[in-house]
Structure formats: structure tokens, C-alpha cells
Design a protein around this motif. Structure first.
Motif, mmCIF file in Angstrom:
data_model
loop_
_atom_site.group_PDB
_atom_site.id
_atom_site.type_symbol
_atom_site.label_atom_id
_atom_site.label_comp_id
_atom_site.label_asym_id
_atom_site.label_seq_id
_atom_site.Cartn_x
_atom_site.Cartn_y
_atom_site.Cartn_z
ATOM 1 N N ALA A 132 65.688 38.318 60.171
ATOM 2 C CA ALA A 132 64.765 38.512 59.037
ATOM 3 C C ALA A 132 64.104 37.195 58.610
ATOM 4 O O ALA A 132 63.002 37.210 58.046
ATOM 5 N N GLU A 133 64.741 36.079 58.914
ATOM 6 C CA GLU A 133 64.170 34.789 58.489
ATOM 7 C C GLU A 133 62.780 34.548 59.093
ATOM 8 O O GLU A 133 61.963 33.833 58.525
ATOM 9 N N TYR A 134 62.501 35.171 60.202
ATOM 10 C CA TYR A 134 61.187 34.957 60.839
ATOM 11 C C TYR A 134 60.036 35.639 60.092
ATOM 12 O O TYR A 134 58.871 35.388 60.390
ATOM 13 N N PHE A 135 60.357 36.489 59.137
ATOM 14 C CA PHE A 135 59.268 37.130 58.389
ATOM 15 C C PHE A 135 58.473 36.122 57.557
ATOM 16 O O PHE A 135 57.359 36.410 57.132
ATOM 17 N N GLY A 136 59.046 34.959 57.351
ATOM 18 C CA GLY A 136 58.305 33.900 56.666
ATOM 19 C C GLY A 136 57.009 33.558 57.396
ATOM 20 O O GLY A 136 56.071 33.030 56.810
ATOM 21 N N LEU A 137 56.971 33.857 58.683
ATOM 22 C CA LEU A 137 55.784 33.548 59.497
ATOM 23 C C LEU A 137 54.757 34.675 59.476
ATOM 24 O O LEU A 137 53.680 34.554 60.047
ATOM 25 N N ASN A 138 55.108 35.791 58.836
ATOM 26 C CA ASN A 138 54.208 36.946 58.815
ATOM 27 C C ASN A 138 53.189 36.782 57.681
ATOM 28 O O ASN A 138 53.581 36.554 56.534
ATOM 29 N N PRO A 139 51.895 36.859 57.975
ATOM 30 C CA PRO A 139 50.883 36.672 56.925
ATOM 31 C C PRO A 139 51.073 37.603 55.726
ATOM 32 O O PRO A 139 50.687 37.253 54.606
ATOM 33 N N ASP A 140 51.698 38.766 55.903
ATOM 34 C CA ASP A 140 51.940 39.679 54.781
ATOM 35 C C ASP A 140 52.880 39.071 53.743
ATOM 36 O O ASP A 140 52.962 39.569 52.613
ATOM 37 N N SER A 141 53.596 38.012 54.127
ATOM 38 C CA SER A 141 54.496 37.382 53.155
ATOM 39 C C SER A 141 53.677 36.725 52.032
ATOM 40 O O SER A 141 54.209 36.426 50.970
ATOM 41 N N ASN A 142 52.375 36.520 52.265
ATOM 42 C CA ASN A 142 51.511 35.920 51.236
ATOM 43 C C ASN A 142 50.760 36.953 50.408
ATOM 44 O O ASN A 142 49.915 36.599 49.599
ATOM 45 N N VAL A 143 51.034 38.224 50.644
ATOM 46 C CA VAL A 143 50.346 39.283 49.889
ATOM 47 C C VAL A 143 51.339 39.890 48.900
ATOM 48 O O VAL A 143 52.213 40.661 49.289
ATOM 49 N N PRO A 144 51.217 39.513 47.607
ATOM 50 C CA PRO A 144 52.228 39.956 46.627
ATOM 51 C C PRO A 144 52.422 41.477 46.611
ATOM 52 O O PRO A 144 53.543 41.964 46.458
ATOM 53 N N GLU A 145 51.338 42.219 46.790
ATOM 54 C CA GLU A 145 51.413 43.682 46.746
ATOM 55 C C GLU A 145 52.357 44.230 47.820
ATOM 56 O O GLU A 145 52.981 45.286 47.654
ATOM 57 N N TYR A 146 52.453 43.534 48.928
ATOM 58 C CA TYR A 146 53.302 44.003 50.035
ATOM 59 C C TYR A 146 54.734 43.483 49.910
ATOM 60 O O TYR A 146 55.565 43.768 50.769
ATOM 61 N N GLN A 147 54.975 42.691 48.896
ATOM 62 C CA GLN A 147 56.277 42.039 48.823
ATOM 63 C C GLN A 147 57.197 42.614 47.755
ATOM 64 O O GLN A 147 58.280 42.099 47.523
ATOM 65 N N THR A 148 56.767 43.689 47.097
ATOM 66 C CA THR A 148 57.685 44.345 46.174
ATOM 67 C C THR A 148 58.530 45.327 46.973
ATOM 68 O O THR A 148 58.196 45.666 48.116
ATOM 69 N N ARG A 149 59.605 45.785 46.334
ATOM 70 C CA ARG A 149 60.530 46.676 47.037
ATOM 71 C C ARG A 149 59.814 47.890 47.631
ATOM 72 O O ARG A 149 60.007 48.233 48.784
ATOM 73 N N ASN A 150 58.949 48.532 46.848
ATOM 74 C CA ASN A 150 58.242 49.705 47.352
ATOM 75 C C ASN A 150 56.873 49.369 47.951
ATOM 76 O O ASN A 150 56.299 50.203 48.666
ATOM 77 N N GLY A 151 56.355 48.203 47.646
ATOM 78 C CA GLY A 151 55.069 47.803 48.213
ATOM 79 C C GLY A 151 53.972 48.816 47.936
ATOM 80 O O GLY A 151 53.802 49.253 46.802
ATOM 81 N N ILE A 152 53.282 49.237 48.960
ATOM 82 C CA ILE A 152 52.146 50.155 48.799
ATOM 83 C C ILE A 152 52.593 51.612 48.695
ATOM 84 O O ILE A 152 51.763 52.515 48.633
ATOM 85 N N TYR A 153 53.893 51.854 48.670
ATOM 86 C CA TYR A 153 54.406 53.228 48.695
ATOM 87 C C TYR A 153 54.996 53.649 47.350
ATOM 88 O O TYR A 153 55.387 52.813 46.536
ATOM 89 N N GLU A 154 55.112 54.969 47.180
ATOM 90 C CA GLU A 154 55.811 55.519 46.022
ATOM 91 C C GLU A 154 57.294 55.640 46.377
ATOM 92 O O GLU A 154 57.616 55.939 47.536
ATOM 93 N N PRO A 155 58.182 55.453 45.385
ATOM 94 C CA PRO A 155 59.614 55.625 45.686
ATOM 95 C C PRO A 155 59.873 57.026 46.272
ATOM 96 O O PRO A 155 59.295 58.007 45.806
ATOM 97 N N HIS A 156 60.703 57.085 47.284
ATOM 98 C CA HIS A 156 61.092 58.352 47.935
ATOM 99 C C HIS A 156 59.888 59.189 48.393
ATOM 100 O O HIS A 156 59.916 60.412 48.354
ATOM 101 N N CYS A 157 58.861 58.497 48.828
ATOM 102 C CA CYS A 157 57.650 59.203 49.276
ATOM 103 C C CYS A 157 57.865 59.886 50.619
ATOM 104 O O CYS A 157 57.069 60.723 51.043
ATOM 105 N N GLY A 158 58.940 59.542 51.301
ATOM 106 C CA GLY A 158 59.192 60.148 52.617
ATOM 107 C C GLY A 158 58.621 59.278 53.722
ATOM 108 O O GLY A 158 57.525 58.727 53.589
ATOM 109 N N LEU A 159 59.357 59.149 54.803
ATOM 110 C CA LEU A 159 58.943 58.231 55.872
ATOM 111 C C LEU A 159 57.645 58.658 56.546
ATOM 112 O O LEU A 159 56.954 57.848 57.143
ATOM 113 N N ARG A 160 57.317 59.937 56.429
ATOM 114 C CA ARG A 160 56.053 60.381 57.027
ATOM 115 C C ARG A 160 54.852 59.685 56.390
ATOM 116 O O ARG A 160 53.780 59.620 56.970
ATOM 117 N N ASN A 161 55.043 59.151 55.179
ATOM 118 C CA ASN A 161 53.972 58.441 54.494
ATOM 119 C C ASN A 161 54.079 56.917 54.638
ATOM 120 O O ASN A 161 53.323 56.177 54.014
#
Ligand SMILES: [Fe+2]
Ligand SMILES: [Fe+2]
Length: 284
Positions: free
Chosen positions: A160-189
Motif C-alpha cells: 500500500a505504501e506505493y499509493f503515494g506515487l498515484n496522482p489520485d493521492s493529490n485529489v482530496p475528493e478521492y481520499q475520503t473513506r467513501n470517496g466518490i461513492y455512497e456508503p454501501h452503494c454496492g460494488l456494482r457502482n
């Protein structure tokens, strides 16, 4: 973390080296602390570095668009298996099993335990998505433990330490627990890192029952099916279906040691089974 420049874009000798790494990891029964301690500067570490750095939400959405239309031509299941076999050089002493042999070994282990025919079939097709390699996709976009993109990465993902190199690590919206998803939205989403699981799921989904679809789509989602991560995104349906994913994983990981399957003798049974669920040709 030192960037490694002495590895090529395909650090593994063969994509199956990743499968062997995963099997070894769980066979040894490593605990969570040991699980995190893998050596840097090995081909496997470099493979994960590329995977974790490259699998951004944008990359995944692009691959979903590129392959989602299934416009790579029509091919039968056996034809795809034969095509996938060309991935391995027969003269390579390190590759003990052909792709078809791994598929048959998995399927035969499922058959021996008396599971339903669709599950045997799932075993037989589960890795056919590795044809992505033959389309020219880099190893890191074909194999590797899969994970959701567009939300925080779980610590249960290996390296997991290599995720520091992923450009998404600089996008706050993608770095919350749920990110762009709703809680329990289902993996299909949820958008999963791109690889052979998502691709074979998309190719076969109209023909297989739901538990088989889950087995194919999430068989490399080790953070969830082995470590219980990402339950905050899963629906009740996902929870139920993951029982099948876990059941399936045993056969994927541990059938390798058993005897080499007799491809010729088994072929009629599998041709029958394939034609029970699939038309002669399907879109890839
Ligand atoms: Fe696989
Ligand atoms: Fe496999």
C-alpha cells in the motif's frame, strides 16, 4: 521511497509470477504485520509500484470505455483459451503449466468437490481476461490484487505504501473513506482497478449466473475477500455473493499442486459444458 529505474515496463518474467506470489503469500499464513513486509527492489515490488502508481480513477474509466464495447472481435471460449496459451513460450522451463492447464486444474478441483456445473465453468474461464496482455496492455493493467479507485486505499492492500506515487493521492475528493461513492452503494457502482477480472466479467456476464459473475469479477479482490476491507461500500447482496467468491478462491490458489490435467481427455466434457452456457462465439 527510491524509484527504481532498472526495471522494464514488464518487470515479471510472466504474469503468472503474480499468481504464484499471491498463492505463496496466503499459503504461508502470514499475519497482518508480516503481510506488509515484502522486499523492495524485487520484480514483484516493482510490479506493484507500477500497478499502484498507474491505476488512477481516470485510467480505469478510460479502460472501461475502451473495452466496455467489446469490440475486440468474436471468439469462442476454447479459441480464447488457445489464444491465451500463446502468451507463454513453451521452451521456458520456469512455466510449468500452460494457461489452459491452470484453468482446467481449477475447474477439475471444483468438479471433484461436487459443485454445480456453472461453478466448474467459472473455474475454466476465470483467467481468460489475461488476453489483455496479448492486446499489449502492461502487466500492471492485467494482473495484481484489485481495489476500488476513487476512494481511500485500504491498508490491507499489499504494498500500500506505493499509493503515494498515484496522482489520485493529490485529489482530496478521492481520499475520503467513501470517496466518490455512497456508503454501501454496492460494488456494482464501484470502479475497480483495471485488470483481467473486470474484463472477463464484462465478456461473459450475459451468459453466467450471478454467483459466477461475482467469482470472475472479484477473484483478485484480495483486500475484500481475504481481509474484509471495503465492507463500507458493499451491499447486502455483495456480502451474500462474496461467500461464493471466497469459496472459489480456494480452488484458484491451491489447485496448482495437483497433477497436470489431461487436456485431450477432458476436452469433450468442457466443450459440452461451454456450449451449455455460451454460443459458439462471443464478443471480446
Ligand atoms: Fe486470475
Ligand atoms: Fe487463476
Amino acid at each position: 521511497m527510491a524509484a527504481t529505474h532498472d526495471f522494464p515496463q514488464s518487470p515479471l518474467k510472466h504474469v503468472d509470477e503474480w499468481d504464484d506470489f499471491v498463492a505463496g503469500r496466503y499459503r504461508e499464513g502470514k499475519d497482518q504485520a508480516e503481510f506488509r513486509q515484502y522486499e523492495a527492489n524485487t520484480p514483484i515490488a516493482e510490479f506493484y509500484r507500477q500497478n499502484h502508481a498507474g491505476q488512477t480513477l481516470e485510467f480505469v474509466l478510460g479502460k472501461e470505455r475502451e473495452y466496455g464495447s467489446l469490440s475486440r472481435g468474436k471468439r469462442g471460449i476454447w479459441e480464447a483459451a488457445d489464444y491465451l496459451n500463446t502468451l507463454v513460450d513453451d521452451s521456458d522451463p520456469d512455466t510449468d503449466l500452460s494457461q489452459t492447464e491452470h484453468l482446467l486444474q481449477t475447474a477439475e478441483a471444483i468438479r471433484r468437490d461436487g459443485h454445480p456445473r456453472w461453478m466448474i465453468l467459472a473455474g475454466f474461464v476465470h483467467d481468460l481476461g489475461k488476453v489483455l496482455c496479448l492486446y499489449g496492455e502492461p502487466q500492471w493493467a492485467v494482473v495484481g490484487d484489485t481495489f476500488p479507485v476513487g476512494c481511500a486505499w485500504s491498508d490491507d492492500i499489499v504494498f500500500a505504501e506505493y499509493f503515494g506515487l498515484n496522482p489520485d493521492s493529490n485529489v482530496p475528493e478521492y481520499q475520503t473513506r467513501n470517496g466518490i461513492y455512497e456508503p454501501h452503494c454496492g460494488l456494482r457502482n464501484v470502479h475497480m482497478s483495471w485488470g483481467h477480472d473486470e474484463y472477463i466479467y464484462r465478456v461473459t456476464r450475459n451468459y453466467l449466473p450471478e454467483p459466477a459473475q461475482y467469482m470472475l469479477r472479484y477473484h483478485s479482490f484480495y483486500p475484500a475477500h481475504r481481509h474484509g476491507a471495503y465492507r463500507h461500500l458493499m451491499s447486502d447482496r455483495d456480502e451474500t455473493m462474496f461467500e461464493w467468491v471466497r469459496k472459489f478462491n480456494q480452488y484458484d490458489l491451491y489447485s496448482k499442486g495437483s497433477a497436470k490435467p489431461a487436456v485431450k481427455e477432458l476436452r469433450p466434457f468442457y466443450e459440452d459444458l461451454v456450449s451449455e452456457y455460451f454460443p459458439d462465439q462471443i464478443a471480446w
